[in-house]
Design a protein around this motif. Structure first.
Motif, PDB file in Angstrom:
ATOM      1  N   PHE A 221      29.946  44.801   5.677  1.00  0.00           N
ATOM      2  CA  PHE A 221      30.280  46.018   6.418  1.00  0.00           C
ATOM      3  C   PHE A 221      29.302  47.121   6.050  1.00  0.00           C
ATOM      4  CE2 PHE A 221      35.159  45.205   6.904  1.00  0.00           C
ATOM      5  CZ  PHE A 221      34.883  43.952   7.453  1.00  0.00           C
ATOM      6  N   THR A 222      29.006  47.982   7.036  1.00  0.00           N
ATOM      7  CA  THR A 222      28.125  49.124   6.800  1.00  0.00           C
ATOM      8  C   THR A 222      28.746  50.366   7.415  1.00  0.00           C
ATOM      9  OG1 THR A 222      26.162  47.709   6.859  1.00  0.00           O
ATOM     10  CG2 THR A 222      25.824  50.074   7.096  1.00  0.00           C
ATOM     11  N   ILE A 223      28.880  51.406   6.601  1.00  0.00           N
ATOM     12  CA  ILE A 223      29.397  52.676   7.090  1.00  0.00           C
ATOM     13  C   ILE A 223      28.242  53.663   7.228  1.00  0.00           C
ATOM     14  CG2 ILE A 223      29.936  53.578   4.774  1.00  0.00           C
ATOM     15  CD1 ILE A 223      32.476  54.831   6.020  1.00  0.00           C
ATOM     16  N   SER A 224      28.331  54.505   8.264  1.00  0.00           N
ATOM     17  CA  SER A 224      27.256  55.473   8.489  1.00  0.00           C
ATOM     18  C   SER A 224      27.808  56.699   9.197  1.00  0.00           C
ATOM     19  CB  SER A 224      26.138  54.840   9.323  1.00  0.00           C
ATOM     20  OG  SER A 224      26.633  54.430  10.594  1.00  0.00           O
ATOM     21  N   ARG A 225      27.079  57.787   9.095  1.00  0.00           N
ATOM     22  CA  ARG A 225      27.459  59.039   9.749  1.00  0.00           C
ATOM     23  C   ARG A 225      26.417  59.394  10.804  1.00  0.00           C
ATOM     24  NH1 ARG A 225      30.830  62.304   5.644  1.00  0.00           N
ATOM     25  NH2 ARG A 225      30.545  64.082   7.031  1.00  0.00           N
ATOM     26  N   ASP A 226      26.853  59.957  11.911  1.00  0.00           N
ATOM     27  CA  ASP A 226      25.968  60.483  12.948  1.00  0.00           C
ATOM     28  C   ASP A 226      26.200  61.983  13.026  1.00  0.00           C
ATOM     29  OD1 ASP A 226      24.700  61.318  15.287  1.00  0.00           O
ATOM     30  OD2 ASP A 226      25.039  59.404  16.279  1.00  0.00           O
ATOM     31  N   ASN A 227      25.312  62.744  12.418  1.00  0.00           N
ATOM     32  CA  ASN A 227      25.503  64.195  12.327  1.00  0.00           C
ATOM     33  C   ASN A 227      25.416  64.876  13.689  1.00  0.00           C
ATOM     34  OD1 ASN A 227      25.781  63.999   9.538  1.00  0.00           O
ATOM     35  ND2 ASN A 227      23.592  64.297   9.181  1.00  0.00           N
ATOM     36  N   ALA A 228      24.738  64.286  14.638  1.00  0.00           N
ATOM     37  CA  ALA A 228      24.619  64.905  15.961  1.00  0.00           C
ATOM     38  C   ALA A 228      25.907  64.776  16.762  1.00  0.00           C
ATOM     39  CB  ALA A 228      23.463  64.266  16.725  1.00  0.00           C
ATOM     40  N   LYS A 229      26.711  63.746  16.434  1.00  0.00           N
ATOM     41  CA  LYS A 229      27.922  63.486  17.209  1.00  0.00           C
ATOM     42  C   LYS A 229      29.201  63.707  16.417  1.00  0.00           C
ATOM     43  CE  LYS A 229      25.645  59.988  20.090  1.00  0.00           C
ATOM     44  NZ  LYS A 229      25.668  58.556  20.537  1.00  0.00           N
ATOM     45  N   ASN A 230      29.073  64.084  15.138  1.00  0.00           N
ATOM     46  CA  ASN A 230      30.247  64.244  14.267  1.00  0.00           C
ATOM     47  C   ASN A 230      31.091  62.967  14.241  1.00  0.00           C
ATOM     48  OD1 ASN A 230      29.411  66.829  13.800  1.00  0.00           O
ATOM     49  ND2 ASN A 230      31.200  67.827  14.673  1.00  0.00           N
ATOM     50  N   THR A 231      30.433  61.850  14.125  1.00  0.00           N
ATOM     51  CA  THR A 231      31.148  60.586  14.090  1.00  0.00           C
ATOM     52  C   THR A 231      30.759  59.781  12.851  1.00  0.00           C
ATOM     53  OG1 THR A 231      29.462  59.483  15.416  1.00  0.00           O
ATOM     54  CG2 THR A 231      31.335  60.412  16.599  1.00  0.00           C
ATOM     55  N   VAL A 232      31.664  58.923  12.448  1.00  0.00           N
ATOM     56  CA  VAL A 232      31.395  57.958  11.384  1.00  0.00           C
ATOM     57  C   VAL A 232      31.644  56.578  11.971  1.00  0.00           C
ATOM     58  CG1 VAL A 232      33.747  58.150  10.470  1.00  0.00           C
ATOM     59  CG2 VAL A 232      31.931  57.226   9.039  1.00  0.00           C
ATOM     60  N   ALA A 233      30.740  55.673  11.694  1.00  0.00           N
ATOM     61  CA  ALA A 233      30.824  54.331  12.256  1.00  0.00           C
ATOM     62  C   ALA A 233      30.994  53.307  11.151  1.00  0.00           C
ATOM     63  CB  ALA A 233      29.572  54.024  13.063  1.00  0.00           C
ATOM     64  N   LEU A 234      31.658  52.219  11.483  1.00  0.00           N
ATOM     65  CA  LEU A 234      31.779  51.092  10.565  1.00  0.00           C
ATOM     66  C   LEU A 234      31.342  49.843  11.324  1.00  0.00           C
ATOM     67  CD1 LEU A 234      32.706  50.285   7.688  1.00  0.00           C
ATOM     68  CD2 LEU A 234      34.891  49.604   8.721  1.00  0.00           C
ATOM     69  N   GLN A 235      30.239  49.260  10.882  1.00  0.00           N
ATOM     70  CA  GLN A 235      29.744  48.020  11.459  1.00  0.00           C
ATOM     71  C   GLN A 235      30.298  46.862  10.646  1.00  0.00           C
ATOM     72  OE1 GLN A 235      27.918  47.509  14.237  1.00  0.00           O
ATOM     73  NE2 GLN A 235      28.053  45.298  13.909  1.00  0.00           N
ATOM     74  N   LEU A 236      30.997  45.958  11.308  1.00  0.00           N
ATOM     75  CA  LEU A 236      31.633  44.831  10.648  1.00  0.00           C
ATOM     76  C   LEU A 236      30.896  43.545  11.050  1.00  0.00           C
ATOM     77  CD1 LEU A 236      33.871  47.077  11.574  1.00  0.00           C
ATOM     78  CD2 LEU A 236      35.504  45.382  10.820  1.00  0.00           C
ATOM     79  N   ASN A 237      30.210  42.947  10.110  1.00  0.00           N
ATOM     80  CA  ASN A 237      29.474  41.709  10.356  1.00  0.00           C
ATOM     81  C   ASN A 237      30.075  40.575   9.542  1.00  0.00           C
ATOM     82  OD1 ASN A 237      27.613  43.074  12.038  1.00  0.00           O
ATOM     83  ND2 ASN A 237      26.292  43.560  10.295  1.00  0.00           N
TER      84      ASN A 237
ATOM     85  N   GLU B  87      39.772  57.317  16.584  1.00  0.00           N
ATOM     86  CA  GLU B  87      39.013  56.074  16.481  1.00  0.00           C
ATOM     87  C   GLU B  87      38.771  55.449  17.843  1.00  0.00           C
ATOM     88  OE1 GLU B  87      41.886  55.425  12.751  1.00  0.00           O
ATOM     89  OE2 GLU B  87      42.246  55.816  14.876  1.00  0.00           O
ATOM     90  N   SER B  88      37.751  54.611  17.881  1.00  0.00           N
ATOM     91  CA  SER B  88      37.486  53.756  19.031  1.00  0.00           C
ATOM     92  C   SER B  88      36.829  52.480  18.515  1.00  0.00           C
ATOM     93  CB  SER B  88      36.602  54.453  20.057  1.00  0.00           C
ATOM     94  OG  SER B  88      35.361  54.800  19.489  1.00  0.00           O
ATOM     95  N   GLY B  89      36.816  51.474  19.356  1.00  0.00           N
ATOM     96  CA  GLY B  89      36.244  50.197  18.951  1.00  0.00           C
ATOM     97  C   GLY B  89      37.327  49.233  18.532  1.00  0.00           C
TER      98      GLY B  89
ATOM     99  N   ALA C 274      43.293  43.137  10.553  1.00  0.00           N
ATOM    100  CA  ALA C 274      44.124  44.246  10.095  1.00  0.00           C
ATOM    101  C   ALA C 274      44.044  45.382  11.097  1.00  0.00           C
ATOM    102  CB  ALA C 274      43.661  44.744   8.723  1.00  0.00           C
ATOM    103  N   MET C 275      44.921  46.370  10.910  1.00  0.00           N
ATOM    104  CA  MET C 275      44.780  47.646  11.589  1.00  0.00           C
ATOM    105  C   MET C 275      43.857  48.488  10.733  1.00  0.00           C
ATOM    106  SD  MET C 275      45.821  49.268  14.332  1.00  0.00           S
ATOM    107  CE  MET C 275      47.469  48.717  14.797  1.00  0.00           C
ATOM    108  N   TYR C 276      42.827  49.013  11.348  1.00  0.00           N
ATOM    109  CA  TYR C 276      41.855  49.828  10.634  1.00  0.00           C
ATOM    110  C   TYR C 276      42.092  51.303  10.967  1.00  0.00           C
ATOM    111  CZ  TYR C 276      39.224  45.775   9.076  1.00  0.00           C
ATOM    112  OH  TYR C 276      38.846  44.606   8.441  1.00  0.00           O
ATOM    113  N   TYR C 277      42.157  52.113   9.913  1.00  0.00           N
ATOM    114  CA  TYR C 277      42.452  53.533  10.062  1.00  0.00           C
ATOM    115  C   TYR C 277      41.284  54.370   9.559  1.00  0.00           C
ATOM    116  CZ  TYR C 277      47.313  52.045  10.596  1.00  0.00           C
ATOM    117  OH  TYR C 277      48.475  51.459  11.018  1.00  0.00           O
ATOM    118  N   CYS C 278      40.817  55.283  10.397  1.00  0.00           N
ATOM    119  CA  CYS C 278      39.863  56.274   9.937  1.00  0.00           C
ATOM    120  C   CYS C 278      40.594  57.285   9.061  1.00  0.00           C
ATOM    121  CB  CYS C 278      39.237  56.961  11.144  1.00  0.00           C
ATOM    122  SG  CYS C 278      37.942  58.144  10.738  1.00  0.00           S
TER     123      CYS C 278
ATOM    124  N   SER D   4      32.241  46.772  16.005  1.00  0.00           N
ATOM    125  CA  SER D   4      31.894  48.131  15.595  1.00  0.00           C
ATOM    126  C   SER D   4      33.095  49.037  15.790  1.00  0.00           C
ATOM    127  CB  SER D   4      30.716  48.652  16.415  1.00  0.00           C
ATOM    128  OG  SER D   4      29.563  47.885  16.189  1.00  0.00           O
ATOM    129  N   LEU D   5      33.333  49.888  14.816  1.00  0.00           N
ATOM    130  CA  LEU D   5      34.358  50.914  14.902  1.00  0.00           C
ATOM    131  C   LEU D   5      33.688  52.276  14.833  1.00  0.00           C
ATOM    132  CD1 LEU D   5      37.003  49.516  12.352  1.00  0.00           C
ATOM    133  CD2 LEU D   5      36.728  48.964  14.778  1.00  0.00           C
TER     134      LEU D   5
END
Length: 124
Positions: free
Chosen positions: A67-83, A6-8, A91-95, A19-20
């Motif tokens: 919150f919005t979750i999304s995948r980036d297939n080019a980067k093999n990443t999943v993002a969570l936008q927290l608004n 994880e990052s963010g 909290a501690m957020y865990y992928c 953003s996570l």
């Protein structure tokens, strides 16, 4: 071998946004449902949002519309936008990755891999 990283995260005032991001190994990204759990001090870990390999998403009622979750297939990443963050989102957020998921968030027992966690703190 690290499967999820994880990052963010960070600190923000109520109403703010963060953003996570979670980088997954190629095998995990292509074959597993990916998502996020969170755990506040003194509380049980709870599912927040998950996304299937083909993009179908599921959210906890407490974060729907914010919150919005999304995948980036080019980067093999999943993002969570927290608004529209609230102090109760602190909290501690865990992928996490699970081999299957559906219309409901997967339980902890179904999680195959966990990230190390990243802290989100929302002040009032």
């Amino acid at each position: 071998q690290v499967q999820l990283a994880e990052s963010g995260g960070g600190s923000v005032q109520s109403g703010g946004s963060l953003s996570l991001s979670c980088a997954a190994s190629e095998h995990v990204y292509s074959a597993y449902c990916l998502g996020w759990f969170r755990q506040a001090p003194g509380k049980e870990r709870e599912g927040v949002a998950f996304i299937e390999p083909y993009g179908i998403t599921t959210y906890a009622d407490s974060v729907k519309g914010r919150f919005t979750i999304s995948r980036d297939n080019a980067k093999n990443t999943v993002a969570l936008q927290l608004n529209s963050l609230k102090p109760e989102d602190t909290a501690m957020y865990y992928c996490a990755s699970a081999p299957v998921c559906g219309s409901d968030l997967p339980p902890q027992i179904a999680v195959a891999f966990w990230g190390q966690g990243t802290q989100v703190t929302v002040s009032s």
